[in-house]
Structures are given as structure tokens and as C-alpha cells.
Design an enzyme around this catalytic site. Structure first.
Site, PDB file in Angstrom:
ATOM      1  N   ARG A 289       0.332   7.662   4.569  1.00  0.00           N
ATOM      2  CA  ARG A 289       0.498   7.705   3.117  1.00  0.00           C
ATOM      3  C   ARG A 289      -0.843   7.497   2.409  1.00  0.00           C
ATOM      4  O   ARG A 289      -1.143   8.143   1.410  1.00  0.00           O
ATOM      5  CB  ARG A 289       1.497   6.632   2.673  1.00  0.00           C
TER       6      ARG A 289
ATOM      7  N   LEU B 189       0.812  -1.211   0.000  1.00  0.00           N
ATOM      8  CA  LEU B 189       0.000   0.000   0.000  1.00  0.00           C
ATOM      9  C   LEU B 189       0.846   1.262   0.000  1.00  0.00           C
ATOM     10  O   LEU B 189       0.449   2.277  -0.576  1.00  0.00           O
ATOM     11  CB  LEU B 189      -0.943  -0.018   1.209  1.00  0.00           C
ATOM     12  N   ASP B 190       2.004   1.201   0.633  1.00  0.00           N
ATOM     13  CA  ASP B 190       2.883   2.365   0.687  1.00  0.00           C
ATOM     14  C   ASP B 190       3.343   2.747  -0.725  1.00  0.00           C
ATOM     15  O   ASP B 190       3.213   3.899  -1.150  1.00  0.00           O
ATOM     16  CB  ASP B 190       4.080   2.047   1.578  1.00  0.00           C
ATOM     17  N   ASP B 191       3.883   1.772  -1.456  1.00  0.00           N
ATOM     18  CA  ASP B 191       4.300   2.045  -2.830  1.00  0.00           C
ATOM     19  C   ASP B 191       3.131   2.532  -3.677  1.00  0.00           C
ATOM     20  O   ASP B 191       3.266   3.475  -4.464  1.00  0.00           O
ATOM     21  CB  ASP B 191       4.886   0.778  -3.468  1.00  0.00           C
TER      22      ASP B 191
END
Length: 657
Positions: free
Chosen positions: A467, A390-392
Site C-alpha cells: 500500500r 500506515l495502511d489507512d
């Protein structure tokens, strides 16, 4: 070390703007010069000495012909990163770590370093003075058991029959994190069959123990574990140790077949199982114990994947834990979009490289808890479709959205909402977001004997939640109109510490978490005078070093953390603090100007920043990372943001990061 490009004196009076522009231009040129031929970026990703040591030990476990040139370079690397205390640390200039020291010593001895060499004597004395190799962690003990140094009684029982348990069982592979899952499945086959390393030279390390190694039993309770849960699981381990040998052969065969099927479904070509080192290494050893020859296609494929992790220079070599092209490229694109002008075409090319890497057709392991959700994320590595994160995904989407705003292009209009759908569907029930999974909240599992590292799970964290909140807000969601955004903001409000900071799970540490949260709250429209933002900004201001920068080290992850302690300044952490303060509306604060001055004054003639310290986190207290790109794109991002905000009337950050 290169000489500084500018001195702080250049910032006096009317030269300040010129110095800032020159710094941005130089950093931009350097970043553009590090592009790959097809327009993406990938920088080295360095961990501690355990990964290169394990690479050497794997080769000797398999009995492969010695690559003496490569091993000599790895030995040079291991000797260089040995600490002043005689052992090996988990971070640059860090404290002694037992497991890293045992593996590094073993690898150097395996390569051919004499135990009587001065550096080996120092290492051995450091290990023995701290109680000896008995204090190695579980992963190290498994390796030593396979080399015959310790007995299998020294490691937890890992019945491969776990593969046959129903999903409602208290322990099921779907209830642990992706990295634990992919590592443990082949390890369970190894634990069932108890192989012995070929170790052609018969190298051992009995000298690192204060007792007979084969007399050693199980590990002690880890500091993070509770006595009640630990004793319960230790008792279960004792029972399993007695009854496991009598498990029916047919049942064991079925379980091994299930484990192999799990792995082969996720082999991931030459990018490897899980695209990270430990599962790849365990998978190669799994095929070895199953009698598959070196040229057996799945084994050979995985062995080649390990080769691709090597970084080999003229004098040294080491093995990366994985590669980070999607992360590096997406963050670099943000820095270049902020820099603007001649950097924009390169940012566009990077985003075009990212676009086809969106996972659209394969439902990975995350779908166990979200079976009706369509895939739509990006992975961290070149290919890892079972495990997008999910961060990417949030960072890629925010960069694409910025680019389409600037160009009014529609080419990302399909990718962005698909990713937004996936991220909204992956929100955990407490309002937060994790890195790879959803509602991975079975905290009791961190008390099993295998989890002495305390990183068996992937629960929601403040930085990843921030994020995702940033992304949703940048795409137009508001607290009144979006439950996902409102719940995410509420999660961030709940998790702010009394001192004003937020924990940083994937970056080191509270500076990273606080930067992330401030960007999210600003994007979500939280008033800059809100106490949650005022406390955070005050905390960042209070932690600035005398040189104008910011720094934090791995000690901040200790379980008895009671507040920030001063650490040497780094360029990347300084950039995070500056970006966080600017998101809080503090672009005009003198501390921000001092931080900018620090970055300009420490920039080298090459346009970059020297940063040896580790500023990222794999697993708190266990495994840290040095992204070689962090000191390249984050300072540029902060400097360009400062310039851009100073030229606006509102001085408000209008994007999610």
C-alpha cells in the site's frame, strides 16, 4: 436472501455491456444510500463470539445491574453463531476453537441459559471431548483467574514493574505492538492486584474441566514458539513467580502509578484506550480494582466507549472489537471515484470528512523510534491519535490524489505531502512498512509465555508495504528517483512465495496479499512481463473457482501452509483477484470476464452482495474479522475498473490501487 439481480445469461452478446452498467449503477446507488448524514461511511465490523461474550462477562465482573433485554439479544446472537461441532469457531462455518467456546458457554450460563439446555450440552460435550477448558489460551485464563475459576498460577507472571524498565531492556512496552501495549498495561495492574469478580450469582464453569481447575499450571508451548526461547522464558517466569511477592511495596506503587499515567494519557475520550475493545475492558477493570467508583470520570468515560461498540437490532446484539469509519470511508471513496458520474460528489464529501482527521499535532507511540518525524497519518477509527496507521494513511492519500487529479483542486495539497513525509519516515530498515510501528522486529518476544497467540509484534508486512509503495508511486516517485520506493519494491520481490503469491497479514490471505502487491508493482512501473508479475498472475488464475469467483479461508494461515486449497467463493475476494489481475495487465483474460460474470450474477436486488464468510484478519490463527462493507464497495470497485479499462486503448491501471 435477496434474489439475484441478473443471471449469467444476461451477459451473452450485446447485453454484456448493459448488464455491467446496470450492475455498477445498482451497486453505486446502494453504496450512496448507506452514507451517514455528514457524508462518511461506517459499516459493522464483526469478529467471533469472544467479544460479545467478554462484554457480558465484564458486566458481571463489575456487578452491574443486569440489562436483561440486551443480554437476551446477545444470547440470541451467541446461540446463532454456535457451530455444528457444538462449540464456537473463529470464522463463519469454521473449526472449533477452545477459547471462543469456553467464553461463549460461560457468557450464556451467566445470562441464564441452563446447563441442561440442548445447545449447552452440545457445547460442553464438544469442549470436554477436546480435553476441556485447560486448553484455553492465556487471555481466557486471565479472565477465568479473575472469576476465581482457575488460580493465578495458571497465567504468566506479568510484573507491573515492567513499566519502570529502561527502553534498552530486553522487554519494554515500546518493543511490542500497539494493541499488545495498550492491552497489557492495564492487565499488568490487574495481575499485580489479583482482583476477584463480583459475579453476584456465583456462576462458575467447573464442568468444562476434566481436572480440578485450581490444580492447573501454566500453558504449554505454543506451536509457533521455539523450544529454546520458550524454556528460557518459562524459567524466567518460574523465578519471577517466586520473587514477585517480595517486590518492595513502594516500587510496586510507583509502577502502578506509571501504568495508570500511561493509560490516562491515552484515554481517547469516548473512543476509548487504543479505540479497541480489550484495552478498554481491561482499563475499566483496572479502575475497579484500584477502588475507583463507577462514576469516576476516566472509568465512566471508558465504560461509555464500550457501549458505543454495541450493534443492537430487533432480535440480536453483539459487540464489535472496534469501529472502522476511516477505513470504510476511504475505500468507499475509491470505489465511487472508479464508478464516476453521479458518485463523484459523494466521494468528494467523504474525502472532505476525512481531511480534518489527519493527525498533525500529536506524536504517538511510534515516535519512540522516530522522534524527529512530524506526525501526518490517519487512524482507523473516529479518534485514535496516538495510533495512526500506515495502511489507512496510504489509502486516504491515494483517494485524495485521485480526486484532485479529476477536479484539479488544490484543497488536498497540504494534507498529501504531510502524509507522504510521515509514511516515508516510518519505513523499516528492511524496506518494508508495518501497520502502526517501525522496526518492531524483536521476534524473540513472541516466545514469552504471554504470547501464545503469536501476535505480540507489528513487523513490516507485504500488504502494508504494498500500500505504501502504491501511494508513493501514484504520487510520482519512481524506482530510480526514490530510495524509499526502490527499497519497498525490493522488499516485495524478496517476499513473493515460490508459488507466486504474497502473504496477506490484514486480509484473508494470499489473494489479499497478491492483489496488494500487484497493484504496487504495477504502479511502480514494473513491466507486466517481469517474472514477478507473471508468476503472481498465474497463481491468481490457477486459484479461480469453477463458479468464476475466488475464495480462501482461515486455514491458509496454518504454520504448515504448503499451497492454496480451494474454499467457497466470496464477493470481496473475487473483487481482489480481479483488481490484481487487471493491475497485471490481464483485463482481457477470459478468467477476468468470468469473475465479472460471477459478481453480476450474484448481485442481489438491493445492488449488494451477500457475504457471511470472514475475509479479513485481526491476528492470524487467533482472531478474524468480517467487514460488512467489503462486499459492498470492493465488487463495485472491480466492476467499474473493468468497465473503465475496457474503454481505454492502453488498458493499463494508472493509479496505485
Amino acid at each position: 436472501m435477496s434474489s439475484p439481480m441478473h443471471s449469467a445469461d444476461d451477459l451473452v452478446g450485446t447485453r454484456a455491456g448493459e448488464a455491467l452498467e446496470a450492475s455498477i449503477a445498482s451497486a453505486t446507488r446502494a453504496l450512496l444510500g448507506s452514507r451517514q448524514a455528514d457524508g462518511h461511511w461506517v459499516f459493522e465490523l464483526e469478529a467471533d463470539s469472544t467479544i460479545p461474550a467478554e462484554y457480558v462477562l465484564l458486566s458481571h465482573y463489575l456487578g452491574e445491574p443486569a440489562d436483561t433485554a440486551l443480554e437476551a439479544k446477545i444470547a440470541n446472537y451467541l446461540r446463532r453463531v454456535q457451530g455444528a461441532h457444538g462449540g464456537w469457531p473463529l470464522v463463519h462455518d469454521g473449526d472449533f476453537d477452545m477459547s471462543a467456546s469456553v467464553k461463549s458457554y460461560f457468557a450464556l450460563k451467566m445470562i441464564g441459559d441452563s446447563p441442561d439446555a440442548a445447545h449447552m450440552v452440545r457445547a460442553r460435550e464438544a469442549i470436554l471431548s477436546r480435553g476441556g477448558a485447560i486448553h484455553s489460551n492465556v487471555f481466557t485464563r486471565f479472565m477465568l483467574a479473575m472469576f476465581g475459576v482457575m488460580s493465578w498460577r495458571s497465567v504468566p507472571v506479568l510484573p507491573v514493574e515492567i513499566m519502570l524498565l529502561p527502553r534498552w531492556a530486553p522487554f519494554h512496552v515500546s518493543k511490542i505492538s500497539y494493541w499488545a501495549r495498550t492491552t497489557m498495561v492495564p492487565l499488568m495492574v490487574l495481575a499485580a492486584l489479583k482482583p476477584r469478580a463480583k459475579n453476584v450469582n456465583g456462576t462458575g464453569i467447573d464442568e468444562l474441566f476434566l481436572q480440578e481447575p485450581h490444580s492447573i499450571g501454566m500453558t504449554a508451548k505454543a506451536p509457533h514458539q521455539s523450544w529454546g526461547w520458550f524454556l528460557l522464558f518459562r524459567g524466567l517466569d518460574s523465578v519471577l513467580r517466586v520473587i514477585e511477592p517480595s517486590f518492595p511495596n513502594q516500587l510496586r506503587a510507583r509502577a502502578i502509578d506509571a501504568a495508570v499515567a500511561f493509560i490516562e494519557e491515552r484515554l481517547n475520550g469516548e473512543d476509548g484506550v487504543g479505540a479497541i475493545f480489550p484495552p478498554m475492558a481491561n482499563t475499566v477493570m483496572m479502575y475497579e480494582v484500584l477502588g475507583k467508583p463507577a462514576d469516576y470520570p476516566p472509568r465512566a468515560l471508558t465504560r461509555r466507549a464500550l457501549e458505543k461498540l454495541l450493534v443492537v437490532t430487533e432480535h440480536e446484539a453483539y459487540c464489535q472489537p472496534c469501529v472502522s469509519p476511516v477505513w470504510d470511508t476511504s475505500l468507499t471513496c475509491h470505489a465511487l471515484l472508479e464508478a464516476g458520474n453521479e458518485a463523484l460528489p459523494a466521494a468528494k464529501q467523504g474525502l472532505d470528512w476525512l481531511k480534518p482527521r489527519q493527525v498533525l499535532d500529536l506524536k504517538g507511540d511510534w515516535a519512540v523510534k522516530r522522534p524527529g518525524l512530524r506526525p501526518g497519518g490517519w487512524a482507523f477509527q473516529y479518534n485514535n491519535d496516538y495510533y495512526p496507521d500506515l495502511d489507512d494513511t496510504a489509502v486516504v492519500v491515494m483517494a485524495m490524489d485521485r480526486a484532485r487529479r479529476a477536479s484539479r483542486s488544490q484543497e488536498y495539497d497540504a494534507a498529501i505531502p504531510r502524509a507522504q513525509e510521515w509514511i516515508e519516515g516510518m519505513q523499516s530498515r528492511n524496506g518494508g512498512w508495518a501497520a502502526f510501528d517501525v522496526d518492531n522486529l524483536e521476534y524473540y518476544l513472541n516466545n514469552i509465555p504471554f504470547s501464545d497467540h503469536g501476535a505480540l509484534l507489528d513487523p513490516p508486512t507485504e500488504d502494508v508495504t504494498a500500500r505504501c509503495v502504491s501511494m508513493l508511486a501514484q504520487l510520482g516517485a519512481t524506482i530510480p528517483s526514490s530510495k524509499a520506493l526502490a527499497d519497498g519494491v525490493a522488499y516485495l520481490r524478496r517476499t513473493q512465495l515460490a508459488e507466486g503469491s504474497w502473504y496477506g497479514r490484514w486480509g484473508l490471505n494470499y489473494i489479499y496479499g497478491t492483489w496488494s502487491a500487484l497493484c504496487a508493482l504495477n504502479a511502480a512501473g514494473v513491466d507486466h512481463q517481469d517474472p514477478v508479475i507473471r508468476k503472481a498472475a498465474a497463481w491468481l488464475l490457477s486459484t479461480q473457482n469453477d463458479d468464476g469467483g475466488w475464495g480462501e479461508d482461515a486455514r491458509s494461515y496454518r504454520l504448515d501452509y504448503s499451497g492454496y486449497e480451494t474454499a467457497p467463493t466470496t464477493a470481496s475476494q473475487t473483487a481482489w483477484a480481479l483488481l490484481g489481475l487487471m493491475a497485471a495487465g490481464e483485463v482481457g483474460h477470459p478468467a477476468v470476464a468470468r469473475g465479472v460474470e460471477y459478481l453480476i450474477a450474484t448481485q442481489t436486488q438491493k445492488g449488494l452482495w451477500d457475504e457471511q464468510r470472514f475475509t479479513a484478519t485481526g491476528f492470524p490463527r487467533v482472531f478474524y474479522l468480517r467487514y460488512h462493507g467489503y462486499a459492498k464497495f470492493f465488487p463495485l470497485w472491480a466492476l467499474a475498473r473493468y468497465r473503465n479499462l475496457r474503454s481505454t486503448n492502453t488498458r493499463v491501471v494508472g493509479v496505485g490501487m
